[in-house]
Design a protein around this motif. Sequence first.
Motif, PDB file in Angstrom:
ATOM      1  N   GLU A 199       0.821  -1.221   0.000  1.00 10.07           N
ATOM      2  CA  GLU A 199       0.000   0.000   0.000  1.00 10.07           C
ATOM      3  C   GLU A 199       0.838   1.246   0.000  1.00 10.07           C
ATOM      4  N   PRO A 205      -8.849  -2.748   0.076  1.00  9.83           N
ATOM      5  CA  PRO A 205      -7.847  -1.793  -0.429  1.00  9.83           C
ATOM      6  C   PRO A 205      -6.981  -2.399  -1.526  1.00  9.83           C
ATOM      7  N   ASN A 219     -11.422   4.765  -5.496  1.00  5.89           N
ATOM      8  CA  ASN A 219     -10.895   5.113  -4.188  1.00  5.89           C
ATOM      9  C   ASN A 219     -12.000   5.462  -3.204  1.00  5.89           C
ATOM     10  N   SER A 267     -13.569   2.447  -2.005  1.00  8.13           N
ATOM     11  CA  SER A 267     -12.741   1.708  -1.064  1.00  8.13           C
ATOM     12  C   SER A 267     -12.811   2.320   0.325  1.00  8.13           C
ATOM     13  N   ARG A 271      -4.920  -2.873   6.832  1.00  4.23           N
ATOM     14  CA  ARG A 271      -4.559  -2.343   5.515  1.00  4.23           C
ATOM     15  C   ARG A 271      -3.194  -2.859   5.132  1.00  4.23           C
TER      16      ARG A 271
END
Lengths: 275, 312
Positions: free
Chosen positions: A275, B222, B298, B301, B310
């Motif tokens: 991420e 994500p 986004n 999400s 995450r």
Amino acid sequence: MHKLTVGKVILYIVLCIIALVMIIPFYMMFVMSTLTTNEIYTFPPRLWFGGSLIRNFTAMNAQIDILRAFGNSCMVTISYTVLCLLFCSMGGYAFATYDFPGRNKLFGLLLATMMIPFTAGIIPWFMMMSRMGWINTYWALIIPGCANAFGIFWMRQYCQNNVPVSLREAAKIDGCSEWTIFFRVIAPILIPAYSALGIMQFVNTWNDFMQPLLILRRASMQTLPLVLKTMVSDRGTDYGAMMLASTCAVLPLLIVFLCASKFFMSGLTAGAVKE
Amino acid sequence: MKKNSAYSKGLWHEIVQNRVAYAYIAPFFILFIVFSLFPIVAGFGLSFFRWDGTSAMHFIGIENYINLLGDELFWKGFQNTLIIGIIAHIPILLGGLVLAYILNSKLVKGENIFKTIYFMPMVTSSVAISIIFQQLFSYNYGLINFFLSLFGIPNINWLAGDGSLIKVAVIVMFSWKWIGWNMVIYLAGMQGISQDVYEAAMIDGANHVQTVFKITIPLLKPIVVFTLIQSTIGMFNLFTEPFILTNSSWTGGVNNGGLTLMMYLLNKAPQGGTLYGYASAVAYVITIFIVVLSILFNKWSQESDTPRRRGR
């Protein structure tokens, strides 16, 4: 302790069928590179190797200079990857271990640049390359993208976890210059990160088609994907030779991948998961 | 932000002291400004001009955009890109998730062998792959028609005919290539989910389908969004595969069946024509599509409950 149930057998069958679908195109490529065009043009298609590999090799060499293309691809890919690793690790290292004014703002800016698709500037980019005389040079493929935001972002993550700030201070006390510190002390720590990011950049550049297509017009400069394309656009082409050329383009990377697949997969997807 | 301008005299000193750090990050900012920012800004300006690349530029306002939106070919390319993209996302998202779930569930052995095989297409050149698939999809001699003929289906003219089936070939190639990539990413994400969650669900009597939809997907959201944005950008940049499949045709083969937006753009300039201003307008429209979709994904999400974890 694991019992083979009906459900499991079905799972295995499904997985194997998908695996087969993944392998068949490669297999057919190998098979077809040993067949003549006439043998390829049969129905049902031949599914086993023929004996024309050498004939195809001669035919391929008559059409294209595969060794040269291979050399060109190596040249572009290796220069790009080396520069990219250097700049990205320098950037990542600076963002991770130096506390300089404006650091967070600059890093935010860097992250923001990742959101902008390259497509928007493609036409002026091309005009720039042509004005700078970079058409038919490798500079156009190497320089513009070699310090990329993603690489720096990724190297920063790695540095934060693996490079203590105290290391630099200790080296400094020992009288090392900043350059020496970077190349002698920091770079060795970054080797795992270099190899992962390096694989990612190498594979993408090696297989890139669109940018070289726009830039490299001269036949002697073309990389492997471009040379392959040249073979396709020549009508009345020799399919056996074409398949052999495809094999030549695909096989080196494929072999390296199969030897170190775990390494490749973690390298290529490294940025995605974190991420 | 612990340093405030309290001692701005010291600021310059600090900058000088950290000059090495600035030198280290300079290559990125310099190259970005010269080779990305400048072209992007210039492209926006250029899209309001008529320019053949050599003679004088003519300001024509939004005429490029008007012509573009009125061009049937543009919409054909848009439609093709969207059809290919949307249909191909079904196997690469759902298939990728299911495969990752199976390999993660410890139900089967040899996980690494399957992973490796599924990932192979990612390290191969799209041009080479397209050449191979061109043969596999060949009308008279292709393996795919042969396979279908075993079920009594007559030969299908995938790559020519009325042109509509070229998209099928592209979709097959796109999915073939990306399913392994998505799977490996999802798998890495799933390995970060604690096994306890699954065990708790199993004890509560959840079956595999419920676990996938109620636990795995929400927790992976994500990551799923990340791959979705990636493949959306990939979809709008789709060019190589249909280009090679149609024998380097810049118009997408029969009836423009394989024409994509990127192909349309490059054919206006610099490859086919010299309509640099017009091509810039096309580039900006494509960019707008990408940006809007990325923002929507986004948003989606961030909606609903914040995922419990995450990344890794």
